[in-house]
Write a protein that holds these residues in place. Structure first.
Motif, PDB file in Angstrom:
ATOM      1  N   ALA A 129       0.841  -1.204   0.000  1.00 40.63           N
ATOM      2  CA  ALA A 129       0.000   0.000   0.000  1.00 40.63           C
ATOM      3  C   ALA A 129       0.875   1.252   0.000  1.00 40.63           C
ATOM      4  O   ALA A 129       0.564   2.241  -0.656  1.00 40.63           O
ATOM      5  N   ALA A 130       1.985   1.191   0.735  1.00 41.27           N
ATOM      6  CA  ALA A 130       2.886   2.350   0.782  1.00 41.27           C
ATOM      7  C   ALA A 130       3.507   2.585  -0.589  1.00 41.27           C
ATOM      8  O   ALA A 130       3.584   3.718  -1.069  1.00 41.27           O
ATOM      9  N   ARG A 131       3.922   1.515  -1.224  1.00 36.02           N
ATOM     10  CA  ARG A 131       4.513   1.669  -2.551  1.00 36.02           C
ATOM     11  C   ARG A 131       3.493   2.292  -3.501  1.00 36.02           C
ATOM     12  O   ARG A 131       3.792   3.199  -4.271  1.00 36.02           O
ATOM     13  N   ARG A 132       2.270   1.806  -3.416  1.00 34.91           N
ATOM     14  CA  ARG A 132       1.210   2.310  -4.289  1.00 34.91           C
ATOM     15  C   ARG A 132       0.868   3.756  -3.943  1.00 34.91           C
ATOM     16  O   ARG A 132       0.727   4.604  -4.830  1.00 34.91           O
ATOM     17  N   GLY A 133       0.721   4.030  -2.665  1.00 32.78           N
ATOM     18  CA  GLY A 133       0.391   5.396  -2.255  1.00 32.78           C
ATOM     19  C   GLY A 133       1.443   6.386  -2.724  1.00 32.78           C
ATOM     20  O   GLY A 133       1.126   7.489  -3.182  1.00 32.78           O
ATOM     21  N   ASN A 134       2.701   5.985  -2.621  1.00 35.90           N
ATOM     22  CA  ASN A 134       3.761   6.874  -3.104  1.00 35.90           C
ATOM     23  C   ASN A 134       3.663   7.067  -4.616  1.00 35.90           C
ATOM     24  O   ASN A 134       3.837   8.182  -5.122  1.00 35.90           O
ATOM     25  N   ALA A 135       3.373   5.972  -5.329  1.00 33.78           N
ATOM     26  CA  ALA A 135       3.208   6.097  -6.791  1.00 33.78           C
ATOM     27  C   ALA A 135       2.096   7.089  -7.107  1.00 33.78           C
ATOM     28  O   ALA A 135       2.201   7.893  -8.036  1.00 33.78           O
ATOM     29  N   LEU A 137       1.136   9.639  -5.265  1.00 31.71           N
ATOM     30  CA  LEU A 137       1.614  11.000  -5.003  1.00 31.71           C
ATOM     31  C   LEU A 137       2.533  11.475  -6.116  1.00 31.71           C
ATOM     32  O   LEU A 137       2.459  12.619  -6.557  1.00 31.71           O
TER      33      LEU A 137
END
Lengths: 415, 980, 95
Positions: A129-135, A137
């Motif tokens: 989820a963090a990887r996706r959320g950063n993508a 942003l």
């Protein structure tokens, strides 16, 4: 007629007799510059083709009634929370188009950005989820990582205490939400019609006129129609239609069921998805809980599904938010999904000159409607891809450029 | 309190009284009552408010098709919104509240909508609320949402239990009215295995609501006798309170049985049961639903369907009115007048739209033929009606019949289209509803009792014959002759007021006209634009009149106009019922490792790994933070020895003459040369060339191997291997069985692992006799058969020892006991994870279905010299670009900083956007050995960038760390420890 | 849905896992000069008919047989069920 509160007042005082048809009902002309098959994404494509790319002589051919395809059979969710670089900018483009859609079309399709939360249940899911959320942003979208305290504030009714897979947090996109699905296609149709697009309902394409590798028109149930360029946007029917042009697709058709409960007073803060099973839910303006889960998993054109999937979806719902147990499921329906081999769509030229294909939306096509239409219009107008859709190519599997959000490979029923 | 409208007769038990409350007001009723009949008996005519205009509404029907009388039933977590009072069985202490009003049912401020109705016509919201732009979400939509919706959920977890079950039968009869009962009796007596289901608690269908007699006894008595006989037959199951809600493929039906809804408390019993019924044949005897006529003010409380009005009278002994009028276009409406007259109630008039109906009413009742009701008056109940000839009659109830619509939903769930039958002015099931499905009775347009009894019996006998059973035709019961003539009449055109079609959603004839005017002419458009038929009653009483009006507007036939698609469920089904017991901790099965008990006693913290629960770490006294426990476990393992239950890894036993060839094809790397007694690491690809799974395979004998997979992929890999064995290479002699649960397996890792195991293993396991990657059968503790593998995930000298599962828990204890002298520790999945990151092994975060062997730094393992799954497509151009992502190690340049998984890599100084994105950090951990944060991640062209610095940007968590690219093997890159 | 398993008789489809078109049995020759394109067509391109479809189902919650089910994708009617191993041999696998 331009819609406004003033008009509603005026019409209301005069018996609502003055409202006009939202679109004409023309018979097909012998020839057009552009023929678009399918009035879902195709309706959006026609609108942008006329409006942005200034094209004339456009027809949209629809087999059934306007919106009878997947545009009118989905769970109405919009979001731009993708991971892959080939996807995320496209869906963010779509989100931006949603955000201005009502003013653009002078039609209230009820774009409701009340947020979407993807609940996660493990450390690896949090990492993903963090990887996706950063993508998100980095593509200019919005994203927040919620911990359980944040989540308890937003959705206190989730099963925090007794869950088989404890809730660890959620990826939250405040701009995610829902749109009144039927109103999208009606809004585009009304606006396209006003720009001179011929919308021809109950007109099924039965074949393509192809000479020396060039598509020059279509055969329809209302007779032949010549066309400079033909765009096919028929979602679940992609294989059936493209087969008439001799093209095999990296697509399987599957049935996806969706569900709506009886009307209830507001209970949900936005869209919520379950990470330990497959369940997603939102609440419509009328109060129905609109929810869904996995596709049934077998090839089907039946537009209906079976009971095990219904149970599986409701199990996910009860595991995530057990307060819905006494809400009643009112209606279930099924749509035919054009499941692609990597879960991502195609907006591309084909091997046949003048024939363009838009499809493979799996069960995520609704949120893409504006961008899909825009990029399809761009492709039809310029014969080259729009920048944000440049990776949605039909030859990507041959080249090995997979856009596989879920990472499950060439297994359409898992995307 | 008295029941002013209770009259004589009915199928209720007057000897017992049941107290209940409506909006806090105490009332009484009797066993056998529904909430609706009890409310009417108590004179409560106003029971709800409509969805849009908040119009006062009363009870409209006597069945599950009710659009108006929706209540909040029960309290607290048991509160059930939108319950139809017409099907709620009365019980002692029942508490119901009306819905959708502020502040009260009698005085609803929201009824201002009704005054604004000219501006709130169908679809008005699509045309406004767009300015200013921000106001939609902040102002308009919240207001719309709050005023929409009907009942309220309690927001508490549903406290009841639900069950699921499976039923099998030769013949499923759906509906226990005259047709269904006749059919079930005929088939049941012939020995056919029959299930007959009815949504009501009292079998009989309309027989209980009508005053007709059969063979000289009351219809309800005849039905009761039938039901008693069916109950007595061993081969018949007569299921009450059961709604068959959906017809699915291949003779499967979904049904809900309500077990405790009619009781005050569920008392630990399941509230409802979801049945999946497998039926060889099905017979739909679902009857028909009466429909209304649209006329001005036809929505007032106590405007009621004619069949419901006499139903309340006949079944419940309740007079809906003391002075009623009947408005009908068909013969059945006349029965209401007859029944009311017979009960000594005042019938003001029968108003029939037909000039010359062939039916006669009670002698002293006024017949007003060829006339229509154009308007009504009354606020909380109807007070008068005005007819087309100007005549005004004062009444306290108007019974309306617009004809009957067969309940053909189940025959259409598989998308069969109904056909219009002019004789009864209704849609009836198409000629071939479904394989194995037949219809009988009113659902088939058979609207006389005699016809229903005959059709039911014929269908029952027909089914018996199909199952090879003799079924003699019986003499048909004798019933009175009756007419069922109808002349379609949908809408009183001269009405000036609003004429309702969909009462719940407030769709009027004007809305249909507007829909037509604006181009929404197809029935699906009509439904979606006006919301016709989308309320909780699914338009059962409204849809056909509405589409008939649309047909007249478009000038097409009703048949051509068609219906919208019928979809399950027939009536709404609780979500809790569909989920059954799969919620809370029972949502999915829980798999426990063999040493779970030991770990639990040791105070382990557990974590979900798929369906498994695994020990995550083992806190000891004084440790207050998980990191303390994990650091200790890592350090103890690396310094001496640690033990971890790794049973959850998939284990597949592979045997056969061609097992070697098979392995060589399913793994990307070579297995042809693996010797007996040796283990090899194997990388498996999907056919598309993406890394699928990794693990080890041990050769135990010439034709005997045991493969391990990752925990996550155990099921998938096994499936894939069976596919390869049965479909791709059916000629190979190879056999597979999953032995994941058969063997308990423990990793024993650390410099003292050999010393520890030597105490327990009989055989010589010295480095010479049992080198790195050796395997073999061993004897443990002098008697327990086991297997030993010298493999290492931690990078230490390490073994995995397997024993039959039943020894698992004691094996863990024994290992720990033997390890006492080495200060052995148990370690959990967190320490396992830290050690594998230190060693640079890929796990789930790296094997995520996106990465290739090349990305993982294992490109050279993929043999191009043999046929194996995935190698051809792994050669594709884009998967082999020169700057492809590579799995690398990362450490913060400032060692005090912390890396976070999910961060993306950027070159220093470049804008943080997708174009500049160079990869991502997949796993991160604190290395207690190195004393700083470390991570694994994928970065473009990583192998050539060792020593370079990148930004690991994690704006989601507000972090940005400068990291150095290093080898993914943080520890012992040469592998000296594990070979030692 | 019900799948009539050739060895076990009628079974609920929920016991099975679905894979897809039976053509997934026809894995190309890895030595073919056009192996990459042939594997691409094999893995990615599907006929996807509306009507009769031969497809692979796996009896995961049962005896682990892979089956070839001939089923109509419009009506869901099952016309024929075979053991996939036998179907594969009949299709020329294993030669």
């Amino acid at each position: 007629m331009r819609y406004s509160a003033w008009h509603i007042l005026k019409q209301g005082l005069t018996g609502n007799k003055g409202w006009q048809p939202m679109w004409r009902e023309p018979e097909p002309k012998p020839a057009y510059d552009f023929v678009i098959v399918g009035a879902g994404h195709g309706m959006a494509a026609a609108y942008y083709l006329a409006k942005v790319f200034r094209a004339k002589r456009i027809a949209v051919l629809e087999k059934g009634w306007l919106g009878s395809g997947n545009t009118g059979r989905n769970t109405t969710i919009i979001r731009s929370n993708y991971l892959m670089p080939a996807n995320q900018p496209f869906y963010e483009f779509s989100m931006k188009l949603w955000e201005g859609l009502e003013q653009e079309l002078n039609y209230n399709s009820m774009v409701s950005q009340r947020g979407i939360m993807n609940v996660f249940h493990s450390d690896p899911q949090r990492d993903a989820a963090a990887r996706r959320g950063n993508a998100m942003l980095f593509s200019g979208a919005d994203a927040e990582l919620l911990n359980t305290d944040d989540l308890r504030r937003k959705a206190p009714f989730l099963d925090f205490e007794n869950a088989r897979f404890p809730i660890k947090g959620a990826l939250w996109q405040p701009r995610g939400g829902t749109v009144r699905h039927d109103a999208v296609v009606w809004g585009y149709a009304r606006a396209a019609d006003a720009l001179g697009v011929d919308i021809i309902q109950n007109c099924e394409v039965t074949g393509f006129q192809i000479q020396d590798g060039v598509c020059t028109g279509v055969e329809t149930s209302k007779g032949p129609v010549r066309a400079g360029r033909v765009g096919v946007c028929v979602a679940g029917s992609s294989s059936r239609v493209m087969e008439k042009a001799g093209i095999r697709l990296p697509v399987e058709s599957h049935v996806l069921q969706a569900f709506v409960s009886e009307g209830l007073k507001p209970a949900l803060p936005g869209v919520i998805t379950f990470g330990a099973g497959h369940f997603y839910v939102s609440q419509s303006d009328k109060g129905g809980l609109v929810f869904g889960g996995d596709i049934d998993g077998y090839n089907s054109y039946a537009q209906r599904g079976n009971l095990p999937t219904v149970e599986d979806v409701c199990e996910g719902g009860m595991a995530l938010m057990p307060f819905i147990g006494r809400a009643r499921l009112l209606r279930m329906w099924g749509g035919v999904m054009d499941m692609s081999m990597d879960g991502s769509p195609f907006i591309d030229r084909t091997a046949i000159t003048g024939l363009y294909f838009n499809g493979g939306w799996c069960y995520g096509g609704f949120k893409a409607t504006p961008a899909s239409g825009y990029c399809m219009a761009h492709l039809l107008a310029h014969d080259r891809s729009h920048a944000t859709a440049s990776q949605f190519r039909l030859d990507r599997f041959l080249r090995g450029q997979l856009i596989d959000e879920k990472g499950v490979g060439a297994q359409p029923n898992l995307h | 309190m008295t029941q002013p409208n209770r009259v004589t007769g009915g199928l209720i038990n007057r000897d017992a009284a049941l107290g209940f409350s409506f909006n806090g007001k105490s009332m009484t009723g009797h066993p056998g009552d529904t909430l609706a009949s009890a409310l009417l008996a108590n004179g409560q005519k106003l029971v709800g408010r409509s969805f849009k205009y908040h119009r006062p509404r009363g009870i409209f029907t006597a069945g599950s098709e009710e659009p108006n009388a929706l209540v909040q039933l029960r309290r607290g977590g048991h509160c059930e919104p939108n319950s139809r009072a017409t099907v709620v069985e009365l019980f002692e202490g029942l508490a119901a509240e009306s819905q959708n009003h502020r502040p009260s049912l009698e005085f609803d401020l929201m009824a201002v909508n009704d005054l604004l109705s000219p501006f709130l016509s169908a679809g008005f919201y699509y045309k406004t609320f767009m300015w200013p732009k921000r106001f939609w979400e902040r102002v308009y939509e919240p207001v719309i949402r709050a005023s929409a919706g009907l009942g309220k959920l309690s927001m508490l977890a549903d406290p009841d239990q639900y069950d699921k079950g499976f039923l099998h039968c030769d013949l499923l009869v759906i509906g226990a009215g005259p047709a269904g009962l006749s059919a079930a009796l005929a088939a049941g007596r012939a020995g056919v295995r029959v299930i007959i289901a009815d949504e009501d608690f009292l079998p009989g269908g309309r027989l209980n609501l009508e005053s007709q007699s059969i063979d000289g006894v009351a219809g309800s008595e005849w039905a009761a006798a039938c039901a008693a006989e069916l109950d007595s037959l061993d081969n018949v199951r007569c299921m009450r309170r059961m709604t068959v809600f959906g017809a699915y493929d291949h003779g499967i039906f979904g049904a809900v049985e309500r077990k405790t809804d009619h009781l005050a408390e569920s008392a630990g019993k399941p509230r409802q049961i979801l049945w999946r019924i497998y039926a060889q044949r099905s017979l739909v005897c679902t009857g028909a639903t009466e429909r209304a006529i649209a006329f001005g003010g036809n929505d007032r409380p106590n405007v009621m369907l004619a069949g419901a009005a006499r139903g309340f009278l006949n079944r419940f002994g309740v007079a809906a009115g003391r002075r009623i009028a009947v408005f009908t276009n068909n013969d059945s409406g006349w029965r209401t007048a007859a029944d009311f007259a017979k009960a000594g109630l005042d019938v003001a008039a029968i108003i029939d739209t037909r000039e010359t109906p062939r039916v006669s009413g009670p002698g002293d009742v006024t017949n007003l033929l060829g006339r229509r009701v154009v308007a009504t008056s009354g606020r909380k109940s109807i007070r008068s009606i005005t007819l087309s000839d100007g005549l005004r009659l004062s009444v306290d109830c108007l019974a309306v019949s617009g004809g009957w619509s067969p309940n053909l939903q189940l025959t259409c769930h598989k998308r069969n289209r109904p056909r219009w039958e002019e004789r009864v002015a209704a849609f009836v099931p198409g000629s071939d509803p479904d394989r194995g499905m037949r219809v009988a009775g009113a659902v088939d347009g058979q609207f006389t009792l005699a016809g229903c009894l005959r059709a039911g019996q014929e269908a029952g006998i027909g089914a018996a014959v199909e199952f090879g059973r003799a079924a003699p035709a019986l003499e048909l019961p004798r019933v009175e002759a009756e007419g069922c003539g109808i002349t379609p009449f949908w809408h009183v055109a001269e009405s000036r007021g609003r004429c309702w079609l969909d009462l719940q959603n407030d769709v009027t004839v004007k809305d249909v006209e507007l829909s037509h005017r604006e181009g929404f002419k197809s029935v699906e458009h009509l439904k979606r634009y006006t919301t016709l038929g989308m309320a909780t009653d699914q338009g059962k009483t409204a849809n056909v009149p509405a589409l008939a009006i649309m047909a007249s507007l478009t000038g097409t036939s009703i048949e051509k106009t068609g219906t919208t698609i019928y979809r399950p469920p027939y009536t709404p089904v609780s979500i809790g019922t569909l989920a059954g017991r799969s919620r809370g901790r029972e949502f999915r099965p829980t798999r426990l490792t063999p040493s779970h008990e030991w770990a639990h006693a040791r105070g382990a913290v557990f974590v979900e790994a798929g369906n498994w629960l695994r020990a995550q770490w083992f806190p000891i006294e004084g440790e207050t933070h998980w990191r303390q426990s994990v650091d200790r476990e890592v350090i103890a393992t690396r310094r001496s020895v640690g033990i971890c239950d790794v049973t959850t890894l998939g284990k597949i036993d592979i045997q056969g003459r061609d097992a070697n060839l098979f392995l060589n094809r399913v793994y990307a790397n070579g297995f042809a040369t693996l010797a007996v007694g040796r283990v090899r690491y194997g990388l498996m690809l999907r056919e598309d060339g993406i890394a699928y799974d990794d693990g080890t395979t041990a050769r135990l004998g010439d034709n005997h191997y045991v493969m391990t997979t990752t925990t996550a992929n155990a099921v998938l890999v096994f499936r894939q291997l069976e596919f390869a064995r049965q479909c791709l290479w059916p000629e190979l002699d190879v056999h597979l069985i999953s032995v994941t649960d058969g063997w308990a397996q423990f990793a024993v890792a650390g410099p003292n692992s050999r010393a520890l195991l030597s105490k327990l293993v009989t055989e010589d396991i010295s480095n010479h006799a049992f080198p790195f990657m050796a395997c073999g059968d061993v004897t443990l503790c002098g008697k327990v058969p086991g297997r030993l593998f010298r493999i290492s995930f931690s990078g230490e000298l390490a073994y995995e020892v397997a024993v039959p599962s039943r020894y698992g828990n004691s094996m863990m204890a024994t290992l720990m006991q033997a390890g006492e002298e080495f200060d052995a520790v148990p370690y959990g999945t967190e320490a396992l994870g830290v050690m594998r990151i230190e060693k640079g092994h890929a796990a789930g975060n790296e094997l995520n279905g996106h990465t290739t062997a090349l990305n993982l730094g294992l490109g050279r393992m993929v043999s191009q010299k043999k046929d194996c799954i995935g190698n051809v497509l792994s050669r594709r151009e884009e998967m082999n670009s020169p700057d492809a992502l590579r799995l690398m190690g990362f450490r913060p340049v400032d060692r005090g900083e912390e890396l976070s998984a999910g961060a993306h890599f950027f070159a220093k100084g470049e804008a943080r956007n997708m174009q500049n994105d160079q990869g991502w950090l997949s796993s991160a951990a604190w290395s207690p050995i190195l004393g700083h944060s470390i991570g694994l991640g994928f970065i473009r062209d990583g192998a050539n960038r060792i020593g370079g610095e990148v930004i690991a940007a994690d704006p989601l968590r507000g972090r940005e760390v400068t990291a150095e690219i290093v080898s993914p093997h943080f520890l012992d890159p040469e592998g000296e420890r594990l070979r030692g | 849905m019900i799948i009539n398993h050739p060895l076990l008789g009628p079974r609920d489809a929920a016991e099975f896992t679905y894979l897809g078109d039976v053509s997934l049995i026809n894995r190309p020759d890895w030595k073919d000069a056009e192996a990459e394109r042939k594997f691409h067509d094999y893995l990615y391109l599907r006929d996807n008919p509306a009507g009769e479809h031969r497809e692979l189902w796996y009896h995961e919650q049962g005896d682990r047989s892979w089956l070839v089910v001939t089923r109509d994708t419009v009506t869901h009617e099952v016309k024929r069920v075979e053991l996939a191993r036998e179907a594969a041999l009949a299709m020329g696998r294993g030669k």
